[in-house]
Scaffold this motif. Structure first.
Motif, PDB file in Angstrom:
ATOM      1  N   LEU A  77     -12.485  26.254  17.758  1.00 40.51           N
ATOM      2  CA  LEU A  77     -12.616  25.594  16.520  1.00 40.51           C
ATOM      3  C   LEU A  77     -13.763  24.490  16.521  1.00 40.51           C
ATOM      4  O   LEU A  77     -13.732  23.826  17.396  1.00 40.51           O
ATOM      5  CB  LEU A  77     -11.257  24.820  15.900  1.00 40.51           C
ATOM      6  N   THR A  78     -14.594  24.588  15.577  1.00 38.10           N
ATOM      7  CA  THR A  78     -15.638  23.455  15.714  1.00 38.10           C
ATOM      8  C   THR A  78     -15.228  22.409  14.323  1.00 38.10           C
ATOM      9  O   THR A  78     -14.905  23.072  13.347  1.00 38.10           O
ATOM     10  CB  THR A  78     -16.921  23.908  15.173  1.00 38.10           C
ATOM     11  N   ILE A  79     -14.915  21.345  14.859  1.00 42.91           N
ATOM     12  CA  ILE A  79     -14.174  20.305  13.824  1.00 42.91           C
ATOM     13  C   ILE A  79     -15.348  19.280  13.569  1.00 42.91           C
ATOM     14  O   ILE A  79     -15.792  18.530  14.395  1.00 42.91           O
ATOM     15  CB  ILE A  79     -12.833  19.764  14.372  1.00 42.91           C
ATOM     16  N   PRO A  80     -15.711  19.001  12.214  1.00 39.94           N
ATOM     17  CA  PRO A  80     -16.533  18.212  12.066  1.00 39.94           C
ATOM     18  C   PRO A  80     -16.073  16.743  12.310  1.00 39.94           C
ATOM     19  O   PRO A  80     -14.703  16.407  12.326  1.00 39.94           O
ATOM     20  CB  PRO A  80     -16.823  18.280  10.488  1.00 39.94           C
ATOM     21  N   GLY A  81     -16.868  15.873  12.704  1.00 42.11           N
ATOM     22  CA  GLY A  81     -16.448  14.208  12.691  1.00 42.11           C
ATOM     23  C   GLY A  81     -15.608  13.813  11.717  1.00 42.11           C
ATOM     24  O   GLY A  81     -15.954  13.844  10.349  1.00 42.11           O
ATOM     25  N   LYS A  82     -14.797  12.844  12.192  1.00 40.05           N
ATOM     26  CA  LYS A  82     -13.973  12.074  11.162  1.00 40.05           C
ATOM     27  C   LYS A  82     -13.161  13.112  10.158  1.00 40.05           C
ATOM     28  O   LYS A  82     -13.317  12.561   8.895  1.00 40.05           O
ATOM     29  CB  LYS A  82     -14.655  10.838  10.923  1.00 40.05           C
ATOM     30  N   THR A  83     -12.910  13.962  10.377  1.00 34.95           N
ATOM     31  CA  THR A  83     -12.140  14.803   9.325  1.00 34.95           C
ATOM     32  C   THR A  83     -10.893  15.618   9.880  1.00 34.95           C
ATOM     33  O   THR A  83     -10.714  15.589  11.032  1.00 34.95           O
ATOM     34  CB  THR A  83     -13.068  16.022   9.021  1.00 34.95           C
ATOM     35  N   ALA A  84     -10.033  16.002   8.735  1.00 33.45           N
ATOM     36  CA  ALA A  84      -9.086  16.900   9.174  1.00 33.45           C
ATOM     37  C   ALA A  84      -9.401  18.252   8.551  1.00 33.45           C
ATOM     38  O   ALA A  84      -9.987  18.254   7.537  1.00 33.45           O
ATOM     39  CB  ALA A  84      -7.841  16.503   8.764  1.00 33.45           C
ATOM     40  N   SER A  85      -8.921  19.487   9.141  1.00 33.45           N
ATOM     41  CA  SER A  85      -9.209  20.691   8.708  1.00 33.45           C
ATOM     42  C   SER A  85      -8.014  21.500   8.859  1.00 33.45           C
ATOM     43  O   SER A  85      -7.387  21.293   9.660  1.00 33.45           O
ATOM     44  CB  SER A  85     -10.381  21.302   9.255  1.00 33.45           C
ATOM     45  N   ALA A  86      -7.882  22.801   8.108  1.00 33.04           N
ATOM     46  CA  ALA A  86      -7.137  23.412   8.153  1.00 33.04           C
ATOM     47  C   ALA A  86      -7.324  25.082   8.043  1.00 33.04           C
ATOM     48  O   ALA A  86      -8.279  25.166   7.499  1.00 33.04           O
ATOM     49  CB  ALA A  86      -5.909  23.322   7.068  1.00 33.04           C
ATOM     50  N   PHE A  87      -6.787  25.839   8.842  1.00 29.06           N
ATOM     51  CA  PHE A  87      -7.249  27.378   8.810  1.00 29.06           C
ATOM     52  C   PHE A  87      -5.938  28.042   8.703  1.00 29.06           C
ATOM     53  O   PHE A  87      -4.835  27.671   9.043  1.00 29.06           O
ATOM     54  CB  PHE A  87      -7.688  27.318  10.316  1.00 29.06           C
TER      55      PHE A  87
END
Length: 90
Positions: A77-87
């Motif tokens: 997973l590539t997670i951008p800085g200072k974020t939360a992501s869901a897949f």
């Protein structure tokens, strides 16, 4: 998403800057990733922990992250800085 409301919690990855977990029920699997760094972070998670097999796609559900693909029993997973992501697992 029923998995977020009622699914079991599965820890997939953590370190000082990121945490990734799955919520899974009989209908779906949702993977949630947090990155507190100011820059993008790549995190490799084990697909076997959630019963996912090679060829499964993880589609971005929430946040600016790109989707991922399960290859050789893992997904990166590539997670951008200072974020939360869901897949969402497809």
């Amino acid at each position: 998403h029923s998995a977020l409301r009622d699914g079991k919690l599965i820890d997939l990855f953590y370190d000082d800057d990121a945490y990734v977990f799955a919520r899974q029920d009989k209908n779906e699997t949702v993977i949630v990733a947090f990155n507190r760094l100011g820059q993008e972070k790549n995190v490799t998670i084990p697909a076997s922990a959630t019963g996912l097999r090679d060829g499964i796609d993880l589609a971005a559900l929430i946040g600016p992250a790109a989707g991922a693909h399960v290859v050789n029993g893992q997904a990166t997973l590539t997670i951008p800085g200072k974020t939360a992501s869901a897949f969402n697992v497809r």
